[in-house]
Motif scaffolding. Structure first.
Motif, PDB file in Angstrom:
ATOM      1  N   GLU A   3       0.814  -1.268   0.013  1.00 12.10           N
ATOM      2  CA  GLU A   3      -0.117   0.046   0.118  1.00 12.10           C
ATOM      3  C   GLU A   3       0.741   1.162   0.208  1.00 12.10           C
ATOM      4  O   GLU A   3       1.881   1.307   0.556  1.00 12.10           O
ATOM      5  CB  GLU A   3      -0.877   0.017   1.250  1.00 12.10           C
ATOM      6  CG  GLU A   3      -1.848  -1.101   1.265  1.00 12.10           C
ATOM      7  CD  GLU A   3      -2.992  -1.141   2.563  1.00 12.10           C
ATOM      8  OE1 GLU A   3      -2.760   0.121   3.259  1.00 12.10           O
ATOM      9  OE2 GLU A   3      -3.792  -1.806   2.483  1.00 12.10           O
ATOM     10  N   PRO A   4       0.590   2.265  -0.764  1.00 15.08           N
ATOM     11  CA  PRO A   4       1.017   3.516  -0.560  1.00 15.08           C
ATOM     12  C   PRO A   4       1.346   3.992   0.732  1.00 15.08           C
ATOM     13  O   PRO A   4       0.490   4.021   1.684  1.00 15.08           O
ATOM     14  CB  PRO A   4       0.419   4.424  -1.565  1.00 15.08           C
ATOM     15  CG  PRO A   4      -1.043   4.010  -1.543  1.00 15.08           C
ATOM     16  CD  PRO A   4      -0.566   2.490  -1.541  1.00 15.08           C
ATOM     17  N   ARG A   5       2.386   4.926   0.891  1.00 15.80           N
ATOM     18  CA  ARG A   5       2.619   5.470   2.329  1.00 15.80           C
ATOM     19  C   ARG A   5       1.547   6.571   2.505  1.00 15.80           C
ATOM     20  O   ARG A   5       1.312   7.323   1.566  1.00 15.80           O
ATOM     21  CB  ARG A   5       4.185   5.951   2.434  1.00 15.80           C
ATOM     22  CG  ARG A   5       5.064   4.922   2.541  1.00 15.80           C
ATOM     23  CD  ARG A   5       6.525   5.432   2.527  1.00 15.80           C
ATOM     24  NE  ARG A   5       6.734   6.340   3.803  1.00 15.80           N
ATOM     25  CZ  ARG A   5       7.747   7.032   3.833  1.00 15.80           C
ATOM     26  NH1 ARG A   5       8.660   7.001   2.815  1.00 15.80           N
ATOM     27  NH2 ARG A   5       8.063   8.000   4.811  1.00 15.80           N
ATOM     28  N   TYR A   7       0.404  10.277   3.497  1.00 19.97           N
ATOM     29  CA  TYR A   7       0.640  11.465   3.248  1.00 19.97           C
ATOM     30  C   TYR A   7       0.573  12.079   4.876  1.00 19.97           C
ATOM     31  O   TYR A   7      -0.391  11.691   5.578  1.00 19.97           O
ATOM     32  CB  TYR A   7       0.013  12.484   2.424  1.00 19.97           C
ATOM     33  CG  TYR A   7       0.397  12.146   1.088  1.00 19.97           C
ATOM     34  CD1 TYR A   7       1.804  12.546   0.403  1.00 19.97           C
ATOM     35  CD2 TYR A   7      -0.302  11.479   0.198  1.00 19.97           C
ATOM     36  CE1 TYR A   7       1.952  12.193  -0.807  1.00 19.97           C
ATOM     37  CE2 TYR A   7      -0.033  11.028  -1.204  1.00 19.97           C
ATOM     38  CZ  TYR A   7       0.985  11.598  -1.778  1.00 19.97           C
ATOM     39  OH  TYR A   7       1.573  11.445  -3.105  1.00 19.97           O
ATOM     40  N   ASP A  10      -3.093  13.104   5.741  1.00 15.35           N
ATOM     41  CA  ASP A  10      -3.964  11.931   5.761  1.00 15.35           C
ATOM     42  C   ASP A  10      -4.553  11.880   7.200  1.00 15.35           C
ATOM     43  O   ASP A  10      -3.973  11.885   8.016  1.00 15.35           O
ATOM     44  CB  ASP A  10      -3.657  10.646   5.313  1.00 15.35           C
ATOM     45  CG  ASP A  10      -3.443  10.658   3.608  1.00 15.35           C
ATOM     46  OD1 ASP A  10      -3.705  11.724   3.049  1.00 15.35           O
ATOM     47  OD2 ASP A  10      -2.791   9.711   3.248  1.00 15.35           O
ATOM     48  N   HIS A  43     -15.842   6.084  -4.800  1.00 15.84           N
ATOM     49  CA  HIS A  43     -14.848   6.424  -3.969  1.00 15.84           C
ATOM     50  C   HIS A  43     -15.568   6.636  -2.346  1.00 15.84           C
ATOM     51  O   HIS A  43     -16.438   7.069  -2.220  1.00 15.84           O
ATOM     52  CB  HIS A  43     -14.222   7.993  -4.209  1.00 15.84           C
ATOM     53  CG  HIS A  43     -13.868   7.711  -5.664  1.00 15.84           C
ATOM     54  ND1 HIS A  43     -12.550   7.223  -6.148  1.00 15.84           N
ATOM     55  CD2 HIS A  43     -14.240   8.291  -6.768  1.00 15.84           C
ATOM     56  CE1 HIS A  43     -12.501   7.440  -7.441  1.00 15.84           C
ATOM     57  NE2 HIS A  43     -13.342   7.923  -7.910  1.00 15.84           N
ATOM     58  N   THR A  47     -10.921   8.310   1.625  1.00 13.04           N
ATOM     59  CA  THR A  47     -10.245   8.963   0.616  1.00 13.04           C
ATOM     60  C   THR A  47     -10.510  10.146   0.263  1.00 13.04           C
ATOM     61  O   THR A  47      -9.480  11.044  -0.109  1.00 13.04           O
ATOM     62  CB  THR A  47     -10.149   7.929  -0.299  1.00 13.04           C
ATOM     63  OG1 THR A  47     -10.014   6.460   0.066  1.00 13.04           O
ATOM     64  CG2 THR A  47      -9.213   8.032  -1.406  1.00 13.04           C
ATOM     65  N   PRO A  65      -2.428  14.142  -6.238  1.00 10.91           N
ATOM     66  CA  PRO A  65      -1.541  12.824  -6.638  1.00 10.91           C
ATOM     67  C   PRO A  65      -2.497  11.944  -7.134  1.00 10.91           C
ATOM     68  O   PRO A  65      -3.782  11.945  -6.692  1.00 10.91           O
ATOM     69  CB  PRO A  65      -0.979  12.594  -5.340  1.00 10.91           C
ATOM     70  CG  PRO A  65      -0.880  14.083  -4.311  1.00 10.91           C
ATOM     71  CD  PRO A  65      -2.027  14.833  -4.676  1.00 10.91           C
ATOM     72  N   HIS A  66      -2.142  11.265  -7.782  1.00 12.25           N
ATOM     73  CA  HIS A  66      -2.973  10.157  -8.338  1.00 12.25           C
ATOM     74  C   HIS A  66      -3.484   9.204  -7.430  1.00 12.25           C
ATOM     75  O   HIS A  66      -4.251   8.305  -7.655  1.00 12.25           O
ATOM     76  CB  HIS A  66      -2.248   9.388  -9.546  1.00 12.25           C
ATOM     77  CG  HIS A  66      -1.555  10.383 -10.688  1.00 12.25           C
ATOM     78  ND1 HIS A  66      -2.689  11.033 -11.391  1.00 12.25           N
ATOM     79  CD2 HIS A  66      -0.392  10.845 -11.166  1.00 12.25           C
ATOM     80  CE1 HIS A  66      -2.196  11.857 -12.295  1.00 12.25           C
ATOM     81  NE2 HIS A  66      -0.754  11.652 -12.222  1.00 12.25           N
ATOM     82  N   GLU A  67      -2.631   8.951  -6.233  1.00 12.51           N
ATOM     83  CA  GLU A  67      -3.365   8.090  -5.450  1.00 12.51           C
ATOM     84  C   GLU A  67      -4.791   8.495  -4.812  1.00 12.51           C
ATOM     85  O   GLU A  67      -5.619   7.462  -4.349  1.00 12.51           O
ATOM     86  CB  GLU A  67      -2.397   8.091  -4.172  1.00 12.51           C
ATOM     87  CG  GLU A  67      -1.120   7.522  -4.362  1.00 12.51           C
ATOM     88  CD  GLU A  67      -0.057   8.944  -4.432  1.00 12.51           C
ATOM     89  OE1 GLU A  67       0.908   8.609  -3.996  1.00 12.51           O
ATOM     90  OE2 GLU A  67      -0.190   9.573  -5.100  1.00 12.51           O
ATOM     91  N   TYR A  68      -5.172   9.620  -5.098  1.00  9.11           N
ATOM     92  CA  TYR A  68      -6.568  10.113  -4.594  1.00  9.11           C
ATOM     93  C   TYR A  68      -7.588   9.943  -5.917  1.00  9.11           C
ATOM     94  O   TYR A  68      -7.283   9.841  -6.750  1.00  9.11           O
ATOM     95  CB  TYR A  68      -6.260  11.516  -4.068  1.00  9.11           C
ATOM     96  CG  TYR A  68      -5.569  11.926  -2.749  1.00  9.11           C
ATOM     97  CD1 TYR A  68      -5.842  11.135  -1.630  1.00  9.11           C
ATOM     98  CD2 TYR A  68      -4.627  12.626  -2.912  1.00  9.11           C
ATOM     99  CE1 TYR A  68      -5.015  11.176  -0.488  1.00  9.11           C
ATOM    100  CE2 TYR A  68      -3.858  12.833  -1.914  1.00  9.11           C
ATOM    101  CZ  TYR A  68      -3.987  12.192  -0.580  1.00  9.11           C
ATOM    102  OH  TYR A  68      -3.223  12.428   0.522  1.00  9.11           O
TER     103      TYR A  68
END
Length: 278
Positions: A3-5, A7, A10, A43, A47, A65-68
């Motif tokens: 999973e992405p770290r 921010y 968050d 969504h 998130t 960012p593209h994670e969102y």
């Protein structure tokens, strides 16, 4: 795949638990009122919240960012929550939690009013800007009302050329309607007769705190320093060092978001990363 770290902006599990019931109830109400419910939302709300909170860094929405979720989705939710009063609701809910934890009554009986003029970004329409001759700033003015702990009660964003007095009376009128327990307010000398007389008719006694003319340099003034400190807290959110919002109502929403983030972190004992930490 890992999973992405997350921010720094968050939501933690603890902070999400504070605001999740309000947002879940909002989504359920909107879907129950739709003529055709259709497919479930793509969504999740947490998130989307994280995407909105990331925007405190002052980037344009389309630079998320593209994670969102897509920026159009994040902004659409931001606009809907502003229009439906969700940010005001969350600010009030968290404020009551903080006051209760501090041994205060959930609803305040006194408040402090102050204003701050800030510069605007090039995308802000000229029609919603003005010039503050006293501060020598072209842009917008943020007028806020806080309780004696410095927690936000109401905010009004206007052109910078609008006097403190002209913005103050509508704010106190709003306070009288939404916070009927408040009977005392403190302000500086910019809030002259119009505000004092108008507030008195609303049942609010406005006390003017003046600076001693013989005093040189910065000196915290009784009561007034609480609102000035809150304005300082807001400026730690880089998005608020200027006004980037095309609509004043969206600017007010950004101020609520900053306060929601600050109060939630206070309740959970988390540190607040600021643009000075980067």
């Amino acid at each position: 795949m890992t999973e992405p770290r997350p921010y720094p902006s968050d939501l933690s599990d603890a902070r999400w638990a504070l605001i999740e019931p309000v947002l879940t109830a909002w989504r359920a109400e909107r879907r129950s009122g739709a003529l055709d419910i259709g497919r479930p939302p793509e969504h999740d709300l947490r998130t989307i919240c994280n995407a909105i909170l990331y925007n405190r860094t002052s980037i344009p929405w389309r630079y998320l960012p593209h994670e969102y979720p897509p920026w159009q989705t994040a902004y659409a939710y931001f606009a809907l929550w502003q229009k439906d009063g969700i940010f005001d609701q969350l600010t009030g809910l968290l404020r009551r939690h903080v006051r209760t934890a501090a041994g205060r009554d959930p609803e305040p009986t006194a408040c402090v009013i102050d204003a701050q003029s800030v510069k605007t970004s090039p995308n802000v329409p000229a029609t919603s800007q003005g010039y503050d001759a006293g501060k020598k700033i072209a842009g917008r003015k943020r007028s806020i009302v806080v309780d004696t702990l410095g927690l936000l009660l109401a905010v009004l964003v206007t052109a910078a050329g609008i006097s403190d007095s002209a913005a103050g009376l509508p704010l106190l009128t709003q306070i009288a309607a939404t916070q009927p327990a408040i009977t005392k307010a403190w302000a500086d000398s910019a809030y002259r007769t119009t505000v004092i007389d108008g507030a008195a008719a609303l049942g609010i006694d406005v006390g003017v705190v003046r600076k001693d003319p013989a005093t040189k340099g910065f000196t915290p003034l009784p009561r007034r320093w609480v609102a000035e400190r809150t304005l300082g807290w807001l400026m730690l959110h880089r998005r608020l060092t200027r006004d980037y919002e095309a609509l004043p109502t969206r600017s007010e929403a950004m101020i609520h978001i900053a306060m929601i983030d600050l109060i939630a972190r206070r309740l959970t004992g988390e540190n607040t990363p600021t643009w000075r930490d980067t």
